[in-house]
Enzyme design. Structure first.
Site, PDB file in Angstrom:
ATOM      1  N   HIS A   1     -23.707  10.760 -24.671  1.00  0.00           N
ATOM      2  CA  HIS A   1     -25.121  10.414 -24.562  1.00  0.00           C
ATOM      3  C   HIS A   1     -25.765  10.298 -25.941  1.00  0.00           C
ATOM      4  O   HIS A   1     -25.515  11.110 -26.837  1.00  0.00           O
ATOM      5  CB  HIS A   1     -25.858  11.440 -23.702  1.00  0.00           C
ATOM      6  CG  HIS A   1     -25.542  11.315 -22.247  1.00  0.00           C
ATOM      7  ND1 HIS A   1     -25.768  12.322 -21.338  1.00  0.00           N
ATOM      8  CD2 HIS A   1     -25.009  10.286 -21.530  1.00  0.00           C
ATOM      9  CE1 HIS A   1     -25.391  11.924 -20.135  1.00  0.00           C
ATOM     10  NE2 HIS A   1     -24.932  10.695 -20.221  1.00  0.00           N
TER      11      HIS A   1
ATOM     12  N   HIS B   1     -30.091  21.690 -25.384  1.00  0.00           N
ATOM     13  CA  HIS B   1     -31.513  21.449 -25.170  1.00  0.00           C
ATOM     14  C   HIS B   1     -32.270  22.764 -25.035  1.00  0.00           C
ATOM     15  O   HIS B   1     -31.707  23.782 -24.605  1.00  0.00           O
ATOM     16  CB  HIS B   1     -31.755  20.634 -23.891  1.00  0.00           C
ATOM     17  CG  HIS B   1     -31.283  19.215 -23.971  1.00  0.00           C
ATOM     18  ND1 HIS B   1     -32.109  18.174 -24.323  1.00  0.00           N
ATOM     19  CD2 HIS B   1     -30.069  18.670 -23.737  1.00  0.00           C
ATOM     20  CE1 HIS B   1     -31.428  17.038 -24.302  1.00  0.00           C
ATOM     21  NE2 HIS B   1     -30.171  17.314 -23.937  1.00  0.00           N
TER      22      HIS B   1
ATOM     23  N   ASP C   1     -28.599  10.936 -27.201  1.00  0.00           N
ATOM     24  CA  ASP C   1     -29.365  12.039 -27.784  1.00  0.00           C
ATOM     25  C   ASP C   1     -28.467  13.119 -28.377  1.00  0.00           C
ATOM     26  O   ASP C   1     -28.961  14.084 -28.970  1.00  0.00           O
ATOM     27  CB  ASP C   1     -30.347  12.635 -26.765  1.00  0.00           C
ATOM     28  CG  ASP C   1     -29.667  13.259 -25.568  1.00  0.00           C
ATOM     29  OD1 ASP C   1     -28.653  12.719 -25.098  1.00  0.00           O
ATOM     30  OD2 ASP C   1     -30.162  14.286 -25.061  1.00  0.00           O
ATOM     31  N   HIS C   2     -27.147  12.936 -28.238  1.00  0.00           N
ATOM     32  CA  HIS C   2     -26.193  13.861 -28.857  1.00  0.00           C
ATOM     33  C   HIS C   2     -25.353  13.185 -29.943  1.00  0.00           C
ATOM     34  O   HIS C   2     -24.775  13.886 -30.775  1.00  0.00           O
ATOM     35  CB  HIS C   2     -25.271  14.465 -27.794  1.00  0.00           C
ATOM     36  CG  HIS C   2     -25.971  15.418 -26.888  1.00  0.00           C
ATOM     37  ND1 HIS C   2     -25.800  16.778 -26.955  1.00  0.00           N
ATOM     38  CD2 HIS C   2     -26.883  15.203 -25.893  1.00  0.00           C
ATOM     39  CE1 HIS C   2     -26.574  17.367 -26.040  1.00  0.00           C
ATOM     40  NE2 HIS C   2     -27.233  16.426 -25.391  1.00  0.00           N
TER      41      HIS C   2
ATOM     42  N   ASP D   1     -24.332  19.669 -22.790  1.00  0.00           N
ATOM     43  CA  ASP D   1     -25.199  19.646 -21.610  1.00  0.00           C
ATOM     44  C   ASP D   1     -24.475  20.112 -20.350  1.00  0.00           C
ATOM     45  O   ASP D   1     -24.875  19.768 -19.235  1.00  0.00           O
ATOM     46  CB  ASP D   1     -25.755  18.233 -21.383  1.00  0.00           C
ATOM     47  CG  ASP D   1     -26.810  17.848 -22.403  1.00  0.00           C
ATOM     48  OD1 ASP D   1     -27.142  18.673 -23.270  1.00  0.00           O
ATOM     49  OD2 ASP D   1     -27.291  16.698 -22.344  1.00  0.00           O
TER      50      ASP D   1
ATOM     51  N   HIS E   1     -20.316  14.948 -25.948  1.00  0.00           N
ATOM     52  CA  HIS E   1     -20.288  13.869 -24.957  1.00  0.00           C
ATOM     53  C   HIS E   1     -21.036  12.664 -25.509  1.00  0.00           C
ATOM     54  O   HIS E   1     -21.630  12.737 -26.585  1.00  0.00           O
ATOM     55  CB  HIS E   1     -20.851  14.321 -23.613  1.00  0.00           C
ATOM     56  CG  HIS E   1     -22.293  14.705 -23.604  1.00  0.00           C
ATOM     57  ND1 HIS E   1     -22.797  15.810 -24.280  1.00  0.00           N
ATOM     58  CD2 HIS E   1     -23.383  14.143 -23.003  1.00  0.00           C
ATOM     59  CE1 HIS E   1     -24.100  15.906 -24.071  1.00  0.00           C
ATOM     60  NE2 HIS E   1     -24.481  14.905 -23.312  1.00  0.00           N
TER      61      HIS E   1
ATOM     62  N   HIS F   1     -21.308  16.745 -16.080  1.00  0.00           N
ATOM     63  CA  HIS F   1     -22.459  16.022 -16.625  1.00  0.00           C
ATOM     64  C   HIS F   1     -22.040  14.594 -16.972  1.00  0.00           C
ATOM     65  O   HIS F   1     -22.724  13.624 -16.623  1.00  0.00           O
ATOM     66  CB  HIS F   1     -22.980  16.761 -17.849  1.00  0.00           C
ATOM     67  CG  HIS F   1     -24.188  16.143 -18.484  1.00  0.00           C
ATOM     68  ND1 HIS F   1     -25.410  16.076 -17.859  1.00  0.00           N
ATOM     69  CD2 HIS F   1     -24.358  15.569 -19.714  1.00  0.00           C
ATOM     70  CE1 HIS F   1     -26.286  15.489 -18.662  1.00  0.00           C
ATOM     71  NE2 HIS F   1     -25.666  15.161 -19.786  1.00  0.00           N
TER      72      HIS F   1
END
Length: 255
Positions: A54, A165, A56-57, A127, A52, A110
């Site tokens: 975001h 995570h 942080d990915h 996530d 996805h 998400h």
């Protein structure tokens, strides 16, 4: 093949799936540095998967593409600029050097375009599904997330679950309140605490563990329903109402 969890950022994992010769599939590189270090230690990245949009990915994906010339498979979402191969539900990706085929599963909730990759006994779910938890609903609806979790829960029980995570201990504290009487969950948490005390990842989990222990996959189990009845003032009228109430509770939960 072996899986390696590279810690990244605050509590992310970049997952590497590594063949015996050292070729490695890179999943959700929120930053490039940990992967570059793994290459310095002998691994060779061959492709990137993104679940996805975001940061942080995906934050390290472009740097890795530029440095190693990697193909990057990602959902059809214009917010993911590093992708060169857009994938959607029902497609299949083949990673030749790992002799691995992965099915693309749409799992919105998400985010609206979130996907998971499943094959060879592995599930990279970003996530959407965490051990003992699930992702927040940033863009999707409770109906979408519940359907996505149902889809993942229907996979073979021995499927290894690679979440994005390290949230298992925190999720376990909520799970113990949402479903107080669950011996399987308590045994799982004993193992998780032991792993974390050794500085090791609590992941991967398995689909069977999550079916037996994760309250978000157990919204129609009597013990979860009893707890939710106390919060709602009535028995949940549907699985959807139960899931939405559980997710809203988790959003404000402070152990």
């Amino acid at each position: 093949m072996r899986a390696i969890a590279l810690p990244a950022l605050e509590d992310n994992y970049i997952w590497l799936l590594v063949a015996p010769g050292g070729d490695a599939l890179v999943v959700d590189p929120g930053e490039a540095g940990p992967v570059i270090q793994a290459v310095a230690e002998g691994l060779q990245p061959v492709a990137i998967l993104l679940t996805h949009h975001h940061n942080d990915h995906v934050g390290g994906a472009q740097a890795l593409r530029d440095r190693f010339g990697l193909p990057c498979h990602a959902p059809a979402d214009e917010r993911i600029v590093a992708a060169d191969h857009r994938v959607g539900d029902g497609e299949r990706i083949r990673i030749d050097s790992l002799d691995l085929e992965l099915d693309v599963l749409a799992v919105p909730g998400h985010t609206r375009s979130h996907v998971a990759f499943h094959g060879g006994g592995h599930l990279f779910c970003g996530d959407t599904l965490f051990s003992l938890g699930c992702g927040r609903l940033f863009e999707g609806t409770p109906a979408q997330m519940l359907a996505s979790l149902d889809r993942l829960a229907a996979l073979p029980g021995d499927t290894l679950v690679y979440s994005g995570h390290e949230y298992t201990e925190a999720n376990g504290r909520f799970a113990a309140v949402a479903e107080p009487d669950n011996p399987a969950r308590d045994r799982h948490m004993d193992r998780v605490r032991s792993l974390r005390a050794q500085g090791r990842a609590s992941l991967p989990s398995t689909v069977t563990i999550e079916r037996n222990c994760n309250p978000f996959l157990r919204v129609d189990h009597p013990t979860v329903a009893t707890t939710l009845s106390g919060r709602l003032g009535h028995a949940p009228r549907s699985r959807m109402e139960a899931f939405a109430a559980l997710r809203q509770w988790k959003d404000v939960f402070h152990p």
